[in-house]
Design an enzyme around this catalytic site. Sequence first.
Site, PDB file in Angstrom:
ATOM      1  N   SER A 252       0.822  -1.208   0.000  1.00  0.00           N
ATOM      2  CA  SER A 252       0.000   0.000   0.000  1.00  0.00           C
ATOM      3  C   SER A 252       0.858   1.261   0.000  1.00  0.00           C
ATOM      4  CB  SER A 252      -0.910   0.000   1.228  1.00  0.00           C
ATOM      5  OG  SER A 252      -1.591   1.226   1.357  1.00  0.00           O
ATOM      6  N   LYS A 253       0.289   2.334  -0.533  1.00  0.00           N
ATOM      7  CA  LYS A 253       0.968   3.630  -0.490  1.00  0.00           C
ATOM      8  C   LYS A 253       0.725   4.343   0.834  1.00  0.00           C
ATOM      9  CE  LYS A 253       1.148   4.563  -5.451  1.00  0.00           C
ATOM     10  NZ  LYS A 253       0.831   5.530  -6.534  1.00  0.00           N
ATOM     11  N   ARG A 254      -0.215   3.823   1.624  1.00  0.00           N
ATOM     12  CA  ARG A 254      -0.520   4.430   2.919  1.00  0.00           C
ATOM     13  C   ARG A 254      -0.590   3.349   3.985  1.00  0.00           C
ATOM     14  NH1 ARG A 254      -3.486   6.863  -0.952  1.00  0.00           N
ATOM     15  NH2 ARG A 254      -3.293   9.131  -1.175  1.00  0.00           N
TER      16      ARG A 254
END
Length: 492
Positions: A252-254
């Site tokens: 995930s990017k977050r």
Amino acid sequence: MVRVRYAPSPTGGFHVGGARTALYNWLFARHMGGRFILRIEDTDRTRYRPDALADLLEGLRWLGLDWDEGPAVGGPYGPYTQSERLPLYQEYAERLVAKGAAYPCYCTPERLQAVREEQRRRGEAPGYDRACRELTRRQIAEYQARGVTPVIRLRVPLEGQTTTHDLIRGDITVDNRSLDDLILLKSDGFPTYHLANVVDDHLMEISHVMRGDEWIPSTPRHVLLYRAFGWDPPEFAHLPLILNPTGKGKLSKRKAKGPGGEDYLVMVHEFRQAGYLPEAMFNFLALVGWAYSEQEDLFSREQAIAAFDIGRISKSPAVFSYDKLNWMNGVYIRQLTVDDLAQRLVPVLARAGMRVSAGEAVQVARLVQERITTLNDAPGLVDFAFVDTLAYDPALLIQKNMTRDDTLRALEAAREALRAVPSFSEQALEEALRPLANSLGLKAGQLFGTIRVAVTGRTVAPPLFGTLELVGRERVLARLTRARELLVAQPA
């Protein structure tokens, strides 16, 4: 000379995927005796965030990835921030137009949207239809007279193929007709990533471009752009995708939640704040797609530099294993000297509300070093030593096979023994308390369990004698007295 660059866009936090890219470039430069350049690609002004740039620089420094040229360092090919190089990109775009390798496009966003919708309706891949590719001088003059500012597009060959050689994946070939005429310069005068990237890599004499595999589709376009300028392209190496711990999707990017409710951290500053060591992160990230050896997973920075080889970077996606990182971080913590660990724990304890002296920090380090996975585990193990009062069930003072009266005698005897001990050190405390258990007719575990609850409020805590030394004579005696009072107040 080998010259590599890490060229991030500061539009969000410094992600571990970007950190791995920076690390591999840094390792390759150091291994080859080359130069590692940091270049800031900030031409997307709608998404640019100054705080993201600060986060990036801080994260690189924390990981020990020093750059030879770039922001705050300078160098012979600066400036190293693309927004400070705009006239260069405009100049080179105009050169391509002048030689017929690029052309102005006056299509409005509304027309382009209508074209894409019609292409989708016909079941075609959406893309630019090259409406402005063969405009006459008269047509161009009419647009200019109306004050329409064009974008500049690359004139991609309509026939043939473009082959790029990737140092990790081998040859990659695409049909030119599958590529659209990409925009090089936007109507606001800012370059797209493609133009700025190629111009800067050439002018900065970059020899190798090592980046994420999401840029593979762009590489043939970049090669065509190099050819349009008449330049030789650098070597390319596209790094494998990083998967989440399940191996079933991209990391995930977050920050996300794992299946057990645990946090899946993804930003470098999150790992730093969570108590991971930079040495462990360096070691771990190096292994996310690269093999040091078949036998070893732990290595120093110097060993990684000596061993780094692009040929040992995997083509296959690499799993980001938090379990492995946690294990590795624990190993690195246990390898620290006590004094080093103590220094690293001081700010961690302070954030948890525990202001400690240098001596207390060393005592804490000795107590927790074998018991923590991250630095942030430490406060929860020793917080009892830095509070004025403890809250616990007095029944916990009574150990297995002990009565209430046995426990009261043990508390009183322990208090007297600890009041009389000449030195409140681990060794002296152990020498005083072990014989006391025998004299009371108790097992050592029974006496120590009662003292542990009285002094920490817990049935499980760090080693007892070190704990007593950390809490200190005055508070230990007060807590033993208080424990006896609590037990006396309990119904018989």
